[in-house]
Design an enzyme around this catalytic site. Structure first.
Site, PDB file in Angstrom:
ATOM      1  CE1 TYR A   1      -0.236  -9.437   2.875  1.00 39.44           C
ATOM      2  CE2 TYR A   1       0.839  -8.559   1.010  1.00 39.44           C
ATOM      3  CZ  TYR A   1      -0.518  -8.449   1.617  1.00 39.44           C
ATOM      4  OH  TYR A   1      -0.117  -6.560   2.044  1.00 39.44           O
TER       5      TYR A   1
ATOM      6  CB  SER B   1      -0.309  -4.986  -1.080  1.00 38.79           C
ATOM      7  OG  SER B   1       1.326  -5.379  -1.072  1.00 38.79           O
TER       8      SER B   1
END
Length: 251
Positions: free
Chosen positions: A160, A146
């Site tokens: 995250y 990501s």
């Protein structure tokens, strides 16, 4: 333009391959000629639908239930794929988890932290470890990371971002460990991608579009195209790389 079927005779395992980016990757690899196994955590019907599309297009397909946070399920899924297809040539670690409520640091529970790390980091490690045992020279591993691993534009993303940053380290370590066996390991780092988890008409969509130079969301197919290159014979000298497919979000 015709798709080059440069993956014929090869078997791919895509974790979380039943929806969103994972489904797009599963379809794309099969379009290039690969047989595809895909794992799912909960929605069996959705996974079987993707598998049936792949079969209809002429490739073999297998849908396997496996929560990436469950070590035994991960290992069992990899072994099941190897038994069914006789080999694993390609692994795409796509399964991921994010608490979409974006809890503040002080409100992030241990349960949320553990699941985030168990799915995004430990699950990828264990799947790669198990799959590598079935891979020969020319094997390919791609981790779906990501852009949030290197750029955190707002609060509520700490767990995250940490898990995806760890995935970057995992990619580098695996590339070094598996390189002598002729196996490449790379990472694709998506930005804001239009999926059911993060739709382009969602509550934060306008802000997310403002974070990249094109002012739009990416598509799952754009991620799948990049993965298809990295697992192809043409990418045989690419390893340890992190390719951002994020519209310039980190510029």
């Amino acid at each position: 333009m015709d798709i080059v079927r440069n993956l014929e005779g090869r078997t791919a395992l895509v974790t979380g391959g039943n929806r969103g980016i994972g489904a797009a990757i599963s379809r794309r690899l099969s379009a290039h000629g690969a047989d595809v196994a895909l794992t799912f955590a909960r929605n069996k019907d959705q996974a079987e639908e993707v598998a049936e599309e792949i079969r209809a297009a002429g490739s073999r397909a297998l849908a396997v239930a496996a929560d990436a946070a469950d070590p035994e399920a991960v290992r069992a899924a990899v072994d099941a794929v190897a038994r069914e297809f006789g080999r694993i040539d390609i692994l795409v670690n796509n399964a991921g988890y994010m608490d979409m409520s974006m809890p503040a640091l002080e409100e992030t529970s241990l349960e949320v932290l553990d699941r985030t790390l168990d799915v995004n980091t430990r699950g990828a490690f264990l799947t790669a470890q198990a799959a590598a045992r079935h891979m020969g020279e020319g094997g390919r591993i791609v981790n779906v990371g990501s852009c949030l691993a290197t750029h955190v534009p707002g609060p509520g993303m700490t767990a995250y971002a940490m898990s995806k940053a760890a995935l970057s380290g995992l990619t580098l370590g695996l590339a070094r460990d598996l390189g002598p066996r002729g196996i490449t390991v790379n990472q694709v780092a998506p930005g804001s991608i239009d999926t059911d988890m993060n739709p382009a008409d969602g509550p934060s969509a306008e802000y997310q579009r403002s974070q990249n130079v094109f002012g739009r969301y990416g598509t799952a197919d754009e991620i799948a195209h990049t993965v298809a290159y990295l697992v192809s014979p043409e990418a045989s000298f690419v390893t340890g790389a992190a390719i951002a497919v994020d519209g310039g979000s980190n510029l």
